[in-house]
Design a protein around this motif. Structure first.
Motif, PDB file in Angstrom:
ATOM      1  N   PHE A 156      12.577  -8.625  12.098  1.00  0.00           N
ATOM      2  CA  PHE A 156      12.251  -7.641  11.074  1.00  0.00           C
ATOM      3  C   PHE A 156      13.359  -6.604  10.851  1.00  0.00           C
ATOM      4  O   PHE A 156      13.174  -5.654  10.112  1.00  0.00           O
ATOM      5  N   GLY A 157      14.511  -6.810  11.496  1.00  0.00           N
ATOM      6  CA  GLY A 157      15.699  -6.042  11.180  1.00  0.00           C
ATOM      7  C   GLY A 157      15.760  -4.613  11.680  1.00  0.00           C
ATOM      8  O   GLY A 157      16.109  -3.712  10.930  1.00  0.00           O
ATOM      9  N   PHE A 158      15.423  -4.388  12.940  1.00  0.00           N
ATOM     10  CA  PHE A 158      15.618  -3.053  13.522  1.00  0.00           C
ATOM     11  C   PHE A 158      16.091  -3.217  14.964  1.00  0.00           C
ATOM     12  O   PHE A 158      15.938  -4.280  15.556  1.00  0.00           O
ATOM     13  N   ARG A 159      16.725  -2.174  15.490  1.00  0.00           N
ATOM     14  CA  ARG A 159      17.166  -2.193  16.886  1.00  0.00           C
ATOM     15  C   ARG A 159      16.092  -1.558  17.753  1.00  0.00           C
ATOM     16  O   ARG A 159      15.482  -0.570  17.360  1.00  0.00           O
ATOM     17  N   GLU A 160      15.900  -2.115  18.927  1.00  0.00           N
ATOM     18  CA  GLU A 160      14.921  -1.533  19.850  1.00  0.00           C
ATOM     19  C   GLU A 160      15.332  -0.110  20.190  1.00  0.00           C
ATOM     20  O   GLU A 160      16.480   0.150  20.538  1.00  0.00           O
ATOM     21  N   SER A 161      14.391   0.797  20.077  1.00  0.00           N
ATOM     22  CA  SER A 161      14.649   2.171  20.506  1.00  0.00           C
ATOM     23  C   SER A 161      14.373   2.235  22.011  1.00  0.00           C
ATOM     24  O   SER A 161      13.778   1.320  22.582  1.00  0.00           O
ATOM     25  N   PRO A 162      14.770   3.316  22.660  1.00  0.00           N
ATOM     26  CA  PRO A 162      14.447   3.463  24.091  1.00  0.00           C
ATOM     27  C   PRO A 162      12.933   3.460  24.343  1.00  0.00           C
ATOM     28  O   PRO A 162      12.493   3.212  25.456  1.00  0.00           O
ATOM     29  N   LEU A 163      12.160   3.731  23.294  1.00  0.00           N
ATOM     30  CA  LEU A 163      10.696   3.771  23.435  1.00  0.00           C
ATOM     31  C   LEU A 163      10.018   2.485  22.956  1.00  0.00           C
ATOM     32  O   LEU A 163       8.817   2.479  22.710  1.00  0.00           O
ATOM     33  N   TRP A 164      10.772   1.394  22.811  1.00  0.00           N
ATOM     34  CA  TRP A 164      10.226   0.156  22.254  1.00  0.00           C
ATOM     35  C   TRP A 164       9.008  -0.345  23.039  1.00  0.00           C
ATOM     36  O   TRP A 164       8.018  -0.782  22.455  1.00  0.00           O
ATOM     37  N   ALA A 165       9.062  -0.273  24.367  1.00  0.00           N
ATOM     38  CA  ALA A 165       7.920  -0.729  25.173  1.00  0.00           C
ATOM     39  C   ALA A 165       6.678   0.082  24.834  1.00  0.00           C
ATOM     40  O   ALA A 165       5.579  -0.466  24.669  1.00  0.00           O
ATOM     41  N   GLN A 166       6.835   1.411  24.697  1.00  0.00           N
ATOM     42  CA  GLN A 166       5.703   2.275  24.344  1.00  0.00           C
ATOM     43  C   GLN A 166       5.240   2.008  22.913  1.00  0.00           C
ATOM     44  O   GLN A 166       4.037   2.014  22.636  1.00  0.00           O
ATOM     45  N   GLU A 167       6.183   1.774  21.996  1.00  0.00           N
ATOM     46  CA  GLU A 167       5.832   1.495  20.596  1.00  0.00           C
ATOM     47  C   GLU A 167       4.985   0.228  20.490  1.00  0.00           C
ATOM     48  O   GLU A 167       4.061   0.155  19.684  1.00  0.00           O
ATOM     49  N   GLN A 168       5.304  -0.778  21.328  1.00  0.00           N
ATOM     50  CA  GLN A 168       4.518  -2.013  21.310  1.00  0.00           C
ATOM     51  C   GLN A 168       3.077  -1.757  21.754  1.00  0.00           C
ATOM     52  O   GLN A 168       2.134  -2.304  21.174  1.00  0.00           O
ATOM     53  N   LEU A 169       2.909  -0.916  22.770  1.00  0.00           N
ATOM     54  CA  LEU A 169       1.555  -0.586  23.248  1.00  0.00           C
ATOM     55  C   LEU A 169       0.766   0.150  22.169  1.00  0.00           C
ATOM     56  O   LEU A 169      -0.417  -0.138  21.933  1.00  0.00           O
ATOM     57  N   THR A 170       1.425   1.095  21.498  1.00  0.00           N
ATOM     58  CA  THR A 170       0.771   1.850  20.428  1.00  0.00           C
ATOM     59  C   THR A 170       0.374   0.919  19.284  1.00  0.00           C
ATOM     60  O   THR A 170      -0.740   0.999  18.756  1.00  0.00           O
ATOM     61  N   LEU A 171       1.290   0.031  18.923  1.00  0.00           N
ATOM     62  CA  LEU A 171       1.031  -0.928  17.847  1.00  0.00           C
ATOM     63  C   LEU A 171      -0.144  -1.836  18.212  1.00  0.00           C
ATOM     64  O   LEU A 171      -1.027  -2.107  17.392  1.00  0.00           O
ATOM     65  N   MET A 172      -0.173  -2.297  19.472  1.00  0.00           N
ATOM     66  CA  MET A 172      -1.260  -3.177  19.916  1.00  0.00           C
ATOM     67  C   MET A 172      -2.594  -2.451  19.913  1.00  0.00           C
ATOM     68  O   MET A 172      -3.626  -3.043  19.578  1.00  0.00           O
ATOM     69  N   ARG A 173      -2.604  -1.171  20.281  1.00  0.00           N
ATOM     70  CA  ARG A 173      -3.865  -0.412  20.223  1.00  0.00           C
ATOM     71  C   ARG A 173      -4.391  -0.379  18.792  1.00  0.00           C
ATOM     72  O   ARG A 173      -5.582  -0.493  18.551  1.00  0.00           O
ATOM     73  N   LYS A 174      -3.469  -0.224  17.843  1.00  0.00           N
ATOM     74  CA  LYS A 174      -3.862  -0.142  16.435  1.00  0.00           C
ATOM     75  C   LYS A 174      -4.453  -1.476  15.945  1.00  0.00           C
ATOM     76  O   LYS A 174      -5.512  -1.497  15.331  1.00  0.00           O
TER      77      LYS A 174
ATOM     78  N   PRO B  65       8.252  -9.874  21.118  1.00  0.00           N
ATOM     79  CA  PRO B  65       9.581  -9.945  21.747  1.00  0.00           C
ATOM     80  C   PRO B  65      10.721 -10.177  20.740  1.00  0.00           C
ATOM     81  O   PRO B  65      11.832  -9.711  20.947  1.00  0.00           O
ATOM     82  N   ASN B  66      10.439 -10.902  19.653  1.00  0.00           N
ATOM     83  CA  ASN B  66      11.473 -11.201  18.652  1.00  0.00           C
ATOM     84  C   ASN B  66      11.402 -10.282  17.438  1.00  0.00           C
ATOM     85  O   ASN B  66      12.159 -10.464  16.487  1.00  0.00           O
ATOM     86  N   ALA B  67      10.491  -9.313  17.435  1.00  0.00           N
ATOM     87  CA  ALA B  67      10.288  -8.462  16.260  1.00  0.00           C
ATOM     88  C   ALA B  67      11.550  -7.711  15.827  1.00  0.00           C
ATOM     89  O   ALA B  67      11.853  -7.670  14.634  1.00  0.00           O
TER      90      ALA B  67
END
Length: 199
Positions: A79-97, A73-75
């Motif tokens: 870590f210095g980036f703005r949430e993209s419209p796909l941030w929720a999906q990016e988190q799922l992809t990252l968690m799968r990895k 939630p605080n990433a």
């Protein structure tokens, strides 16, 4: 040479211009987020003295998910980036990895367990400085030259009286062993030299 204040602020005060956060993560930020999640996960497993064995996989995955719920939630801010419209999906992809990595590490077919057999393996140290501490570099004697190296070892596991250096790689390009044997990539060699001073 053009501006005395610019020289003063950059060289003496070591100030740098703050850049606006980009929308979405770049590859380096993605790697840093993954490293942060793995670091805190294995630090917690080390604190609980959880061995890296198949029977502890569910415990490890639960710790991983708890850590990720704290970090993700605080990433963007951390870590210095703005949430993209796909941030929720990016988190799922990252968690799968990261889940795939932890599953592989705790499985019977773990690449580390295939090489190192015998005692149970435990997470021991995370983000260990190469030198004695963060301020002290590792001194390497190369012939008549001394080289000072700073950096961190991602993780060190303990297996009986052996220490195993683990380096996280988030890229898809594999590093051939020949790169190390021919002297073009010596990161792991530096890690092993640093590891010799760790008890």
């Amino acid at each position: 040479g053009l501006c005395g204040f610019r020289f003063f602020s950059k060289r003496l005060l070591k100030l740098e211009a703050v850049e606006e956060p980009e929308t979405g993560m770049d590859a380096a930020q993605r790697g840093t987020v993954i490293h942060a999640i793995l670091e805190d996960t294995y630090r917690e497993l080390a604190a609980q003295m959880i061995s890296i064995t198949p029977e502890n996989m569910d415990v490890a995955l639960n710790v991983l998910r708890t850590v990720a719920e704290r970090i993700l939630p605080n990433a963007p801010t951390r870590f210095g980036f703005r949430e993209s419209p796909l941030w929720a999906q990016e988190q799922l992809t990252l968690m799968r990895k990261v889940e795939a990595l932890v599953r592989a590490d705790f499985s019977e077919d773990s690449p580390i367990s295939k090489i190192f057999k015998g005692d149970e393996r435990y997470p021991y140290l995370q983000e260990r400085p190469l030198g004695d501490d963060e301020e002290t570099p590792l001194h390497l004697q190369l012939g008549r030259n001394e080289v000072k190296v700073r950096g961190y070892i991602d993780r060190i596991d303990r297996m009986g009286d052996r220490l195993i250096v683990v380096d996280y790689k988030t890229g898809s390009t594999k590093i051939p062993t020949s790169e190390m044997t021919e002297g073009r990539n010596f990161q792991m060699m530096v890690y092993l030299l640093a590891g010799e001073g760790i008890v």
